[in-house]
Write a protein that holds these residues in place. Structure first.
Motif, PDB file in Angstrom:
ATOM      1  N   ALA A 189       3.902   6.609  12.349  1.00 22.07           N
ATOM      2  CA  ALA A 189       4.510   7.940  12.282  1.00 22.07           C
ATOM      3  C   ALA A 189       5.510   8.049  11.131  1.00 22.07           C
ATOM      4  O   ALA A 189       5.515   9.032  10.375  1.00 22.07           O
ATOM      5  CB  ALA A 189       5.188   8.269  13.608  1.00 22.07           C
ATOM      6  N   THR A 190       6.388   7.041  10.963  1.00 24.92           N
ATOM      7  CA  THR A 190       7.394   7.086   9.894  1.00 24.92           C
ATOM      8  C   THR A 190       6.741   7.048   8.529  1.00 24.92           C
ATOM      9  O   THR A 190       7.078   7.834   7.632  1.00 24.92           O
ATOM     10  CB  THR A 190       8.370   5.905  10.039  1.00 24.92           C
ATOM     11  N   GLU A 191       5.786   6.127   8.351  1.00 24.77           N
ATOM     12  CA  GLU A 191       5.087   6.030   7.064  1.00 24.77           C
ATOM     13  C   GLU A 191       4.339   7.322   6.753  1.00 24.77           C
ATOM     14  O   GLU A 191       4.321   7.790   5.612  1.00 24.77           O
ATOM     15  CB  GLU A 191       4.114   4.857   7.086  1.00 24.77           C
ATOM     16  N   LEU A 192       3.734   7.899   7.793  1.00 22.42           N
ATOM     17  CA  LEU A 192       2.967   9.129   7.596  1.00 22.42           C
ATOM     18  C   LEU A 192       3.866  10.263   7.119  1.00 22.42           C
ATOM     19  O   LEU A 192       3.524  11.006   6.191  1.00 22.42           O
ATOM     20  CB  LEU A 192       2.270   9.507   8.907  1.00 22.42           C
ATOM     21  N   GLY A 216      -3.987  -1.602   6.356  1.00 25.19           N
ATOM     22  CA  GLY A 216      -4.110  -0.242   6.872  1.00 25.19           C
ATOM     23  C   GLY A 216      -3.831   0.841   5.852  1.00 25.19           C
ATOM     24  O   GLY A 216      -3.561   1.984   6.212  1.00 25.19           O
ATOM     25  N   LYS A 217      -3.936   0.510   4.565  1.00 22.80           N
ATOM     26  CA  LYS A 217      -3.661   1.495   3.522  1.00 22.80           C
ATOM     27  C   LYS A 217      -4.643   2.666   3.568  1.00 22.80           C
ATOM     28  O   LYS A 217      -4.255   3.830   3.469  1.00 22.80           O
ATOM     29  CB  LYS A 217      -3.736   0.838   2.133  1.00 22.80           C
ATOM     30  N   SER A 218      -5.932   2.337   3.714  1.00 21.15           N
ATOM     31  CA  SER A 218      -6.956   3.392   3.697  1.00 21.15           C
ATOM     32  C   SER A 218      -6.784   4.339   4.869  1.00 21.15           C
ATOM     33  O   SER A 218      -6.870   5.563   4.713  1.00 21.15           O
ATOM     34  CB  SER A 218      -8.355   2.772   3.723  1.00 21.15           C
ATOM     35  N   ARG A 219      -6.539   3.788   6.047  1.00 25.63           N
ATOM     36  CA  ARG A 219      -6.386   4.638   7.234  1.00 25.63           C
ATOM     37  C   ARG A 219      -5.173   5.538   7.104  1.00 25.63           C
ATOM     38  O   ARG A 219      -5.219   6.713   7.474  1.00 25.63           O
ATOM     39  CB  ARG A 219      -6.267   3.745   8.478  1.00 25.63           C
ATOM     40  N   LEU A 220      -4.084   5.005   6.568  1.00 25.24           N
ATOM     41  CA  LEU A 220      -2.879   5.814   6.350  1.00 25.24           C
ATOM     42  C   LEU A 220      -3.143   6.896   5.306  1.00 25.24           C
ATOM     43  O   LEU A 220      -2.702   8.044   5.468  1.00 25.24           O
ATOM     44  CB  LEU A 220      -1.724   4.918   5.906  1.00 25.24           C
ATOM     45  N   ALA A 221      -3.867   6.541   4.249  1.00 29.92           N
ATOM     46  CA  ALA A 221      -4.172   7.517   3.201  1.00 29.92           C
ATOM     47  C   ALA A 221      -5.002   8.673   3.748  1.00 29.92           C
ATOM     48  O   ALA A 221      -4.752   9.842   3.434  1.00 29.92           O
ATOM     49  CB  ALA A 221      -4.911   6.840   2.044  1.00 29.92           C
ATOM     50  N   ILE A 222      -6.008   8.358   4.564  1.00 31.31           N
ATOM     51  CA  ILE A 222      -6.853   9.411   5.141  1.00 31.31           C
ATOM     52  C   ILE A 222      -6.029  10.329   6.032  1.00 31.31           C
ATOM     53  O   ILE A 222      -6.158  11.564   5.976  1.00 31.31           O
ATOM     54  CB  ILE A 222      -8.018   8.785   5.925  1.00 31.31           C
ATOM     55  N   ARG A 324       4.554   6.931  -8.109  1.00 34.55           N
ATOM     56  CA  ARG A 324       5.490   6.695  -7.010  1.00 34.55           C
ATOM     57  C   ARG A 324       4.787   5.767  -6.025  1.00 34.55           C
ATOM     58  O   ARG A 324       3.794   6.154  -5.400  1.00 34.55           O
ATOM     59  CB  ARG A 324       5.867   8.019  -6.321  1.00 34.55           C
ATOM     60  N   SER A 325       5.260   4.557  -5.913  1.00 31.48           N
ATOM     61  CA  SER A 325       4.590   3.601  -5.037  1.00 31.48           C
ATOM     62  C   SER A 325       5.268   3.538  -3.682  1.00 31.48           C
ATOM     63  O   SER A 325       6.476   3.756  -3.554  1.00 31.48           O
ATOM     64  CB  SER A 325       4.574   2.209  -5.669  1.00 31.48           C
ATOM     65  N   PHE A 326       4.468   3.252  -2.657  1.00 29.81           N
ATOM     66  CA  PHE A 326       4.965   3.130  -1.285  1.00 29.81           C
ATOM     67  C   PHE A 326       4.359   1.883  -0.676  1.00 29.81           C
ATOM     68  O   PHE A 326       3.138   1.739  -0.621  1.00 29.81           O
ATOM     69  CB  PHE A 326       4.595   4.369  -0.465  1.00 29.81           C
ATOM     70  N   GLU A 327       5.212   0.964  -0.248  1.00 30.09           N
ATOM     71  CA  GLU A 327       4.753  -0.297   0.321  1.00 30.09           C
ATOM     72  C   GLU A 327       4.325  -0.099   1.766  1.00 30.09           C
ATOM     73  O   GLU A 327       5.103   0.387   2.597  1.00 30.09           O
ATOM     74  CB  GLU A 327       5.875  -1.334   0.263  1.00 30.09           C
ATOM     75  N   VAL A 328       3.086  -0.466   2.078  1.00 30.32           N
ATOM     76  CA  VAL A 328       2.576  -0.391   3.444  1.00 30.32           C
ATOM     77  C   VAL A 328       2.677  -1.784   4.059  1.00 30.32           C
ATOM     78  O   VAL A 328       2.048  -2.729   3.585  1.00 30.32           O
ATOM     79  CB  VAL A 328       1.118   0.099   3.486  1.00 30.32           C
ATOM     80  N   GLY A 329       3.489  -1.901   5.093  1.00 24.47           N
ATOM     81  CA  GLY A 329       3.692  -3.190   5.725  1.00 24.47           C
ATOM     82  C   GLY A 329       2.910  -3.326   7.013  1.00 24.47           C
ATOM     83  O   GLY A 329       2.152  -2.430   7.402  1.00 24.47           O
ATOM     84  N   ASP A 424       1.782 -13.865   1.926  1.00 24.06           N
ATOM     85  CA  ASP A 424       1.700 -14.390   3.292  1.00 24.06           C
ATOM     86  C   ASP A 424       0.770 -13.558   4.154  1.00 24.06           C
ATOM     87  O   ASP A 424      -0.042 -14.090   4.918  1.00 24.06           O
ATOM     88  CB  ASP A 424       3.094 -14.429   3.918  1.00 24.06           C
ATOM     89  N   ARG A 425       0.894 -12.219   4.081  1.00 24.17           N
ATOM     90  CA  ARG A 425       0.073 -11.371   4.949  1.00 24.17           C
ATOM     91  C   ARG A 425      -1.398 -11.473   4.585  1.00 24.17           C
ATOM     92  O   ARG A 425      -2.276 -11.401   5.448  1.00 24.17           O
ATOM     93  CB  ARG A 425       0.539  -9.917   4.850  1.00 24.17           C
TER      94      ARG A 425
END
Length: 872
Positions: A189-192, A216-222, A324-329, A424-425
């Motif tokens: 929710a926050t990232e969205l 989960g970058k693609s799912r967040l982008a969609i 503008r970059s946004f790190e997806v953790g 690491d991830r």
């Protein structure tokens, strides 16, 4: 839509369409209905897609309770009545559907229905929430379902009626160019909110979601793109760059997704700018990391297109201005030190995601106080990486969370190294994939590695071709195990199953294939399969199966490209040329000739010199698509040589096709060579007749008719166009029919027969719209401009002109020589008193979407006949 915990859920979060029918009796109809539903990015809810551990009656009742629309298919049988029940499952499904649920009913014509089915249908007809139609063939069901659902969604599922995050994704995705999300977005929710705010900011033009593979970058982008779709009046377009490894193909892939044709007639970058310069467009580019060197081209496109915003997913930043970059953790983990009760553990998004994915394979899975500690430890061990959680959840059918954790702890420290240079991830995910494969059998491991050869996706037949030779293995069963373990994903493409892998899994698979030393062998099998597919397609692209084959080949476009590049990389230019030649119609109709020209330029540069046939093909592809760009003196010698080489090789149809381009090049000269063009076309027609190639004959007759029109011989042109139409109808080739019909309309207009000209143009436009043939749609709109002017309807002519111009600009079909016969009629209007009305209407026409333009141009369809009333 309220979803109760613990209910049997469909494995998605899209609007659900429940399909009811007897299974065996209407099997073909169920396939076409399912395909139609999936084309609209909706979720078909069908018994055969259900979870087997549950009793059938419990399954369909649970699925029905979660569905949004009821589709009923009925023919002759009432269905089986189970012991202790009063009605069949078929009737029970209808009776259990909520009264408020929309119901679309399709009844197959028959004079022999079972009495209880007649009673049921009589009851359905009194339901004011049900609409019903009659059909005779399975294909009709697909057309009816797709059209009716599209209308129903527009009327009933407006975005304002949707309340949950998942539902917003569903409704918006159905109206945009985004892939339908297969899963609910959990814990973002926050990232969205952050990404949505960036995309809505007019000052932000390029947003990059950066993170490890599987994060989960693609799912967040969609999800973010679907939320902001309302802010982009020009549309949202999703481009999957996973199968693209050559930066020179990036623009072609973007153009294809936007519907811009790479016909080779000018700069593709310029075409893209023209297509989007006046539109507010959001472009979503997924998996950009492997083509990051093309980022400057993307930046240039942004500079030239002020209405364009780009959302990128990548493992690395693009490092261009304005980014503008946004790190997806990872997803948040359970809080250490808190009690490991079910309530506390479920509050963590990582656990919620694990639970959701686990229920997709084991619907009764629950987090309890007894297993909460093991689940918390498991998701922590997996660092909250979404794909790692999904892979682990797939094991829930066989292992408890505690058993899974024990195996994971035992195996991970001993898995192969070589990953120390990864974040690491990323190491966590790669090791999780390895752990998943450790639990597979040897056949499954080998198939997974073999599948790494595919680009974009693959059919079952393709998988069998690269894996099964000499094995005697049931590929379907082995593949099913990989699907069950979330290492391969399956979807339906019309009546065919199609499979794909997530990028990270595919990378792992390809590495395993290389490590075993089998990459060269499997690449050859891959190329052989698609070469055979091209041979199958060659004639199938020229008749009634053209639409089916165009769709099938489009699914495999990345693999077709990979096949050509494989041949070129191994120096086998002869196979590269032959393969491209078999798919000529696909490249042409699909607007992909520009990329083919690039490949064939490499063929001509090969050392040592290539064979006669290969040179003929390469000359054709590099010259025939540019005769209007360059002086005929530059392209004509190459085309003449191509025709002569085809003749020497005994390739009659090739020679005939090259002669058509020779004729067109002669007509495009500064001083048109009418006689030379006509001679070339007559020779071509004779060659196509000798080859018994009706498709070729139909094309040549159109060219001869155009030559006759240029000479002012309208009766001769009419004869040629009618002959072309007759051949196209005989072949049941709808594309050829649209071309012949349009030209017939032109000749009739020149003759002054505007009524019949209008009928021809409308018929051509109708067929082109059904084929989704943009060039044909533009031609159809342009033809109707003339009939509108002739009838004195200046406003209608203006709207059609603006709409046609917009279609050509947005599809890149404006450089090639269009048969713009309508211009004199338009010039007459602009020179008269109606010029102001025309220009205002032209602006209005440019505001229409493609479908709106077609609806405006065509007369309303006749109301369908109620067959029950007619037979009463």
């Amino acid at each position: 839509m309220d979803r109760q915990p613990g209910t049997i859920r469909t494995p998605d979060q899209r609007l659900r369409i429940f399909v009811s029918s007897t299974l065996k009796e209407l099997a073909a109809e169920r396939v076409t209905a399912r395909a139609a539903i999936e084309r609209l990015h909706l979720a078909p809810v069908m018994f055969e897609l259900g979870a087997r551990p549950h009793p059938p009656r419990d399954l369909y009742r649970a699925y029905l309770a979660q569905s949004d629309v009821f589709v009923g298919l009925y023919w002759e049988r009432y269905g089986w009545v189970a012991p202790g029940e009063e009605v069949s499952g078929l009737a029970d499904e209808y009776l259990l559907a909520p009264r408020s649920m929309p119901k679309l009913i399709y009844i197959k014509e028959s004079a022999h229905r079972e009495p209880r089915l007649v009673e049921l249908l009589d009851r359905i007809r009194t339901d004011d929430m049900a609409s019903f139609k009659y059909f005779t063939e399975p294909a009709e069901v697909g057309e009816y379902v797709e059209a009716d659902l599209a209308i129903l969604l527009a009327e009933r599922f407006a975005l304002g009626q949707v309340t949950t995050v998942a539902d917003v994704d569903e409704a918006t995705t159905a109206r945009s160019g985004l892939p339908a999300p297969l899963t609910e977005l959990i814990g973002r929710a926050t990232e969205l909110d952050t990404v949505e705010s960036l995309l809505r900011d007019p000052a932000v033009r390029l947003v990059t979601l950066v993170g490890a593979g599987g994060i989960g970058k693609s799912r967040l982008a969609i999800a973010a793109a679907s939320h902001v779709a309302d802010a982009f009046s020009g549309g949202v377009c999703f481009v999957d760059l996973a199968p693209v490894h050559d930066e020179t193909a990036v623009l072609a892939t973007i153009a294809g997704a936007l519907g811009v044709r790479d016909t080779g007639d000018g700069s593709l970058e310029e075409k893209l700018v023209v297509a989007i310069r006046d539109r507010r467009v959001l472009l979503v580019l997924d998996n950009f990391e492997q083509v990051v060197d093309s980022a400057p081209r993307l930046a240039a496109l942004l500079v030239s297109s002020p209405g364009l915003t780009v959302l990128v997913t990548s493992r690395t930043r693009l490092r261009v201005s304005a980014e503008r970059s946004f790190e997806v953790g990872p997803l948040r983990l359970p809080v250490p030190g808190r009690p490991t009760t079910a309530e506390h553990v479920l509050a963590a998004p990582s656990v919620a995601l694990f639970t959701e994915r686990a229920r997709a394979v084991k619907p009764d899975f629950q987090i309890t106080d007894a297993n909460a500690s093991a689940v918390a430890s498991l998701v922590t061990r997996l660092d909250g990486v979404p794909l790692a959680l999904e892979l682990a959840a797939a094991k829930v059918r066989l292992l408890t969370p505690a058993a899974m954790l024990e195996r994971l702890d035992r195996l991970l420290p001993f898995l192969s190294g070589g990953l120390r240079d990864l974040p690491d991830r990323q190491q966590t995910l790669r090791k999780t994939i390895e752990w998943s494969t450790q639990m597979l059998g040897e056949d499954e491991k080998q198939l997974l590695a073999t599948l790494g050869v595919f680009e974009g996706g693959f059919s079952l037949e393709a998988a069998e071709a690269v894996y099964s030779p000499g094995r005697g293995t049931d590929t379907l069963s082995v593949l099913g195990t990989l699907v069950d373990n979330s290492l391969v994903r399956q979807e339906d493409r019309v009546a065919r199953s199609y499979f794909s892998q997530l990028v990270t899994v595919r990378e792992f698979a390809r590495e395993q294939l290389e490590a075993t030393g089998r990459l060269a062998e499997v690449s050859e099998l891959h190329a052989e399969y698609f070469s055979r597919l091209g041979q199958q397609a060659e004639r199938s692209l020229e008749g009634p199966t053209q639409r089916e084959w165009m769709s099938r080949l489009a699914d495999d476009n990345a693999n077709l490209r990979a096949t050509v590049l494989y041949f070129l990389s191994t120096g086998d230019v002869d196979r590269a040329a032959r393969f491209c030649w078999t798919l000529y119609v696909y490249w042409w109709v699909g607007g992909r000739l520009g990329e083919v020209r690039t490949w064939m330029t490499r063929v001509l540069e090969a050392d040592p010199p290539v064979s006669g046939f290969t040179r003929a093909v390469a000359l054709y592809f590099t010259r025939a698509i540019g005769f209007w760009e360059e002086p005929a003196g530059q392209v004509l010698p190459g085309l003449v040589e191509s025709a002569e080489l085809f003749r020497a090789e005994g390739a009659t149809s090739g020679q005939a096709l090259a002669l058509v381009s020779v004729a067109l090049a002669r007509l495009a000269s500064d001083v048109p060579d009418m006689q030379g063009a006509e001679d070339a076309l007559e020779t071509s027609l004779d060659l196509f007749r000798k080859a018994e190639d009706n498709w070729g004959q139909a094309m040549v007759l159109v060219a001869l008719g155009r030559t006759a029109l240029l000479s002012g011989n309208v009766p001769a042109a009419l004869s040629r166009f009618r002959g072309s139409l007759a051949l196209a109808e005989e072949e049941q080739d709808e594309l050829s029919e649209t071309i012949a019909l349009h030209h017939l309309g032109v000749a009739l207009a020149f003759q002054g027969d505007m009524d019949n000209a209008r009928t021809a143009f409308e018929s051509s436009l109708t067929k082109s719209a059904r084929l989704r043939h943009d060039d044909g749609i533009a031609y159809g709109l342009e033809g109707l401009i003339v009939t509108a002017v002739s009838s004195g309807d200046i406003q209608r002519a203006g709207v059609l002109t603006g709409a046609a111009q917009k279609v050509r600009e947005e599809t890149g079909l404006y450089n090639a020589p269009t048969f713009a016969f309508y211009q004199p009629w338009v010039d007459g209007v602009l020179a008269g008193e109606g010029a102001g009305v025309f220009e205002s209407a032209r602006a209005a026409g440019r505001a229409l979407s493609l479908s709106q333009a077609v609806d405006y141009a065509l007369p309303p369809p006749l109301a369908p006949v109620n067959k029950q009333s007619a037979n009463a």
